[in-house]
Design an enzyme around this catalytic site. Structure first.
Site, PDB file in Angstrom:
ATOM      1  N   GLU A 268     -33.345 -11.909 -81.328  1.00  0.00           N
ATOM      2  CA  GLU A 268     -33.358 -13.148 -80.123  1.00  0.00           C
ATOM      3  C   GLU A 268     -33.974 -13.826 -81.503  1.00  0.00           C
ATOM      4  O   GLU A 268     -35.519 -14.794 -81.319  1.00  0.00           O
ATOM      5  CB  GLU A 268     -34.441 -13.062 -79.361  1.00  0.00           C
ATOM      6  N   ARG A 301     -37.937  -1.565 -83.275  1.00  0.00           N
ATOM      7  CA  ARG A 301     -37.575  -1.607 -81.814  1.00  0.00           C
ATOM      8  C   ARG A 301     -36.105  -1.624 -81.841  1.00  0.00           C
ATOM      9  O   ARG A 301     -35.762  -2.051 -82.617  1.00  0.00           O
ATOM     10  CB  ARG A 301     -38.159  -2.938 -81.209  1.00  0.00           C
ATOM     11  N   ASP A 343     -33.862  -5.673 -69.782  1.00  0.00           N
ATOM     12  CA  ASP A 343     -35.507  -6.014 -70.189  1.00  0.00           C
ATOM     13  C   ASP A 343     -36.266  -6.357 -68.973  1.00  0.00           C
ATOM     14  O   ASP A 343     -36.181  -6.877 -68.591  1.00  0.00           O
ATOM     15  CB  ASP A 343     -34.911  -7.264 -70.414  1.00  0.00           C
ATOM     16  N   GLU A 371     -44.086  -9.877 -66.702  1.00  0.00           N
ATOM     17  CA  GLU A 371     -42.941 -11.064 -66.651  1.00  0.00           C
ATOM     18  C   GLU A 371     -41.514 -11.211 -65.201  1.00  0.00           C
ATOM     19  O   GLU A 371     -41.620 -12.208 -65.512  1.00  0.00           O
ATOM     20  CB  GLU A 371     -42.046 -10.174 -67.970  1.00  0.00           C
TER      21      GLU A 371
HETATM   22  C1  GCV Z   1     -41.739 -10.935 -76.829  1.00  0.00           C
HETATM   23  C2  GCV Z   1     -37.577 -10.854 -73.587  1.00  0.00           C
HETATM   24  C3  GCV Z   1     -38.609 -11.529 -73.612  1.00  0.00           C
HETATM   25  C4  GCV Z   1     -39.893 -12.191 -74.579  1.00  0.00           C
HETATM   26  C5  GCV Z   1     -39.968 -11.507 -75.163  1.00  0.00           C
HETATM   27  C6  GCV Z   1     -38.413 -10.456 -75.827  1.00  0.00           C
HETATM   28  C7  GCV Z   1     -39.336  -8.880 -76.346  1.00  0.00           C
HETATM   29  O1  GCV Z   1     -36.508 -11.008 -74.195  1.00  0.00           O
HETATM   30  O2  GCV Z   1     -38.705 -12.858 -72.688  1.00  0.00           O
HETATM   31  O3  GCV Z   1     -40.544 -13.213 -73.980  1.00  0.00           O
HETATM   32  O4  GCV Z   1     -40.143 -11.499 -76.148  1.00  0.00           O
HETATM   33  O5  GCV Z   1     -38.197  -9.323 -74.677  1.00  0.00           O
HETATM   34  O6  GCV Z   1     -39.376  -8.058 -75.659  1.00  0.00           O
HETATM   35  O7  GCV Z   1     -38.686  -9.082 -77.688  1.00  0.00           O
END
Ligand code: GCV
Length: 644
Positions: A268, A301, A343, A371
């Site tokens: 990301e 991760r 996720d 979330e």
């Molecule tokens: C911290 C998802 C969440 C992001 C998060 C990401 C991750 O995409 O929406 O906010 O970022 O996971 O776990 O790295």
């Protein structure tokens, strides 16, 4: 006389209100002994202090450090009518014993026991940013008030209220066995490693340490470039390696008990070793080498997609990326993987990373912050979901467990009073994943609200039913990721943005068309099923054998497919959405009936009841919105009526 009476009335009222609960005390005992208990004895440590303050019994308590007692955090409690003896080989073991005793005291059932945590690493991951915001935080701003910490000469001065708040936080964590925290967001600012912030981190760490809590940091892989203008962050470059070594040495000079790094790399938009055509193993090993002399670890991760495997089914990419590297990591590297392959959806199959990574230690990342489960507006108790994960992945196969925190500076810490239960349940399961969701819910309700069975029984039932209800009104039968973009609250099954990667778009995940719905991940589709061990590989691959609650995760299924209930797939989908909505209505009814009871427990202060009530009303509305939006949209493909 009349005035005196009025004054007394007001004074009594104020005392009662002051005693009432705004949620800030969590599940912890609040009433300190007026003078430290004299019956508690042992050498000076935090456990002794806690028991002197909060142990109410008259049976003498003795704290014993004994090197021959179980390793690490393990402890023994021997209780009879004459004496209660707590034994452990470490002061942290004694601390866990003390909190266990206090919990038993609160629950009114003091017994002898032996305990040993299932995981050595029981960590909270904060996604807190330096500007005070919290990524995916729904309970106010970050509890770390960086601006309320001032550098004064060599020291950091922390405002007394902030100190107290951090100690309260540490105490809450220690009381449920959490023994480490990653202070900042995995989308990490390089500034975290600046001299100023490191000194503030040390100041926080010093407050946490007496509670057995070790401090860890998320790092930005490009920190050498951002902080010290190095031309590269290539993990095989000698200057870069030296930079990390010096930085780590500096950290350990400040904080000898520092735990290590958590890293989100090449995911990301985050920088990582892939930027220099190096592997995740190259990146992790460089950091591991710097940390190793100090006993530090790297939690690397596996939440990686869209980089080297663009175009591949997103849920397959972590295995594709990491499985070939298995065996190449240093001993102090642990791969940290989310429970499911996508996720943190309301329901996912377990991540096949746990099947395919065999030579490198693994740890699981769970999301306590909601979330994708209604944020802090829905009552959703997550223990059943986490237990589901453990029914597929043996805890013994994991080195540790991490939970993405749901904590902010709201008075009640978590936004929703019932979201506190998820923090609590995470800690209890991290200590002992064999505990049942029911036992944890009951315990939490008694500690947090009241012992009255007329409250505890119905609310335990509501909590236990709440996760399945959420799955039903959001994404039943294996549907996934049909949330509104970016904030992930509410439904958007039609979601498609050409400017976004396809794997961020709901339409990519449900694949609805006039023939049916669902993502074909079987051997006739993306073959994601092949990443699972047997028997799950065959089970998931076969439409008839696939568990119905994961059906649309693994298969594209015709609208008139006959389900086990005898209904068609479309009818079954409608029935699940209806059931989800009806369940939330039922939860609300139960809550309404419990009003007098909770008000009595809360000394007539309606605050907690009212705050939950408002959220339940909203949850009802939102569940209806999910049902209507999803059935209207999917119905435009099935062309079947909703009330069949
Ligand atoms: C911290 C998802 C969440 C992001 C998060 C990401 C991750 O995409 O929406 O906010 O970022 O996971 O776990 O790295």
């Amino acid at each position: 006389m009349k005035r005196l009476f009025l004054f007394l009335l007001v004074a009594c009222h104020l005392m009662l209100v002051a005693k009432a609960n705004d949620g800030s005390s969590l599940w912890l005992p609040t009433e300190r002994n007026a003078t430290p208990s004299k019956v508690v004895k042992g050498s000076k440590c935090k456990a002794l202090e806690e028991l002197k303050n909060f142990y109410k019994g008259s049976t003498p308590v003795l704290l014993r450090l004994d090197k021959k007692a179980g390793a690490g955090d393990a402890f023994r409690i021997a209780a009879d009518t004459q004496q209660i003896t707590l034994t452990a080989s470490t002061t942290s073991g004694l601390l866990y014993a003390a909190y266990d005793l206090l919990r038993m005291q609160q629950l009114g059932d003091i017994r002898s026991k032996e305990e040993q945590p299932a995981f050595d690493l029981r960590l909270l991951n904060h996604w807190d940013n330096l500007d005070g915001s919290v990524e995916r935080g729904y309970a106010g701003k970050s509890i770390w008030k960086w601006d309320d910490m001032q550098i004064v000469g060599k020291n950091v001065s922390i405002a007394p209220e902030l100190q107290q708040h951090i100690c309260d936080y540490a105490r809450a964590n220690a009381s449920i066995g959490i023994n480490g925290i990653v202070i900042n967001n995995v989308n990490a600012s390089p500034k975290m490693l600046s001299d100023e912030i490191l000194r503030k981190v040390k100041a926080i760490g010093d407050l946490l340490e007496p509670y057995g809590i070790r401090t860890y940091l998320s790092i930005n892989f490009a920190s050498p470039m951002a902080l010290d203008s190095l031309p590269t962050a290539d993990p095989l470059d000698s200057q870069v390696r030296l930079w990390w070594q010096k930085k780590v040495d500096e950290i350990y000079r400040l904080m000898p008990h520092f735990g290590g790094f958590l890293v989100k790399a090449n995911s990301e938009g985050q920088p990582g070793p892939g930027d220099y055509h190096r592997t995740h193993a190259d990146g992790a090993n460089m950091l591991a080498d710097a940390l190793q002399p100090h006993g530090g670890i790297v939690m690397w991760r596996c939440f990686v997609y869209g980089a080297n495997h663009k175009g591949e089914d997103r849920v397959k990419q972590a295995v594709s990326e990491f499985q070939p590297l298995d065996g190449q990591f240093r001993e102090n590297v642990i791969l940290q993987t989310k429970n499911g392959p996508l996720d943190f959806q309301p329901r996912e199959p377990y991540s096949p990373v746990f099947d395919q990574i065999k030579k490198t230690p693994n740890m699981v990342e769970l999301q306590i912050t909601q979330e994708y489960t209604g944020q802090s507006r829905h009552l959703v108790y997550l223990a059943p979901m986490w237990k589901e994960f453990f029914s597929y992945v043996e805890p013994a196969r994991l080195r540790g467990i991490a939970g993405v925190a749901n904590i902010g500076d709201d008075t009640n810490w978590c936004g929703h009073h019932f979201s506190q239960a998820n923090w609590y349940a995470f800690g209890r399961l991290a200590w002992n994943p064999q505990l049942t969701s029911e036992a944890i819910a009951r315990e939490w309700l008694q500690l947090t609200f009241t012992h009255d069975e007329n409250f505890v029984r119905p609310m335990t039932e509501v909590m236990l039913a709440s996760h399945e209800a959420c799955v039903d009104y959001m994404m039943p039968l294996g549907l996934h990721h049909i949330f509104q973009f970016d904030h992930h609250y509410g439904p958007d099954p039609a979601g498609f943005k050409p400017e976004y990667p396809l794997e961020w778009c709901p339409v990519y995940y449900h694949q609805a068309d006039t023939l049916g719905i669902g993502f074909n991940r079987s051997s006739t589709g993306t073959n994601a099923t092949s990443q699972y061990r047997e028997p799950y590989c065959s089970q998931y691959d076969n439409l008839a054998a696939c568990p119905e609650n994961l059906l649309l995760w693994f298969h594209h299924v015709p609208w008139d497919y006959q389900m086990k209930s005898g209904r068609t797939l479309w009818q079954e989908l409608c029935a699940h959405y209806d059931r989800g909505v009806a369940e939330v209505d039922r939860f609300h009814n139960v809550w309404q009936q419990l009003r007098p009871l909770l008000l009595r427990a809360d000394h007539n202060d309606p605050r907690r009841w009212q705050e939950v009530e408002e959220r339940l009303l909203h949850q009802q509305e939102n569940a209806r919105e999910w049902r209507q939006t999803c059935l209207d949209y999917f119905g435009s493909f099935s062309r079947m009526p909703q009330n069949q």
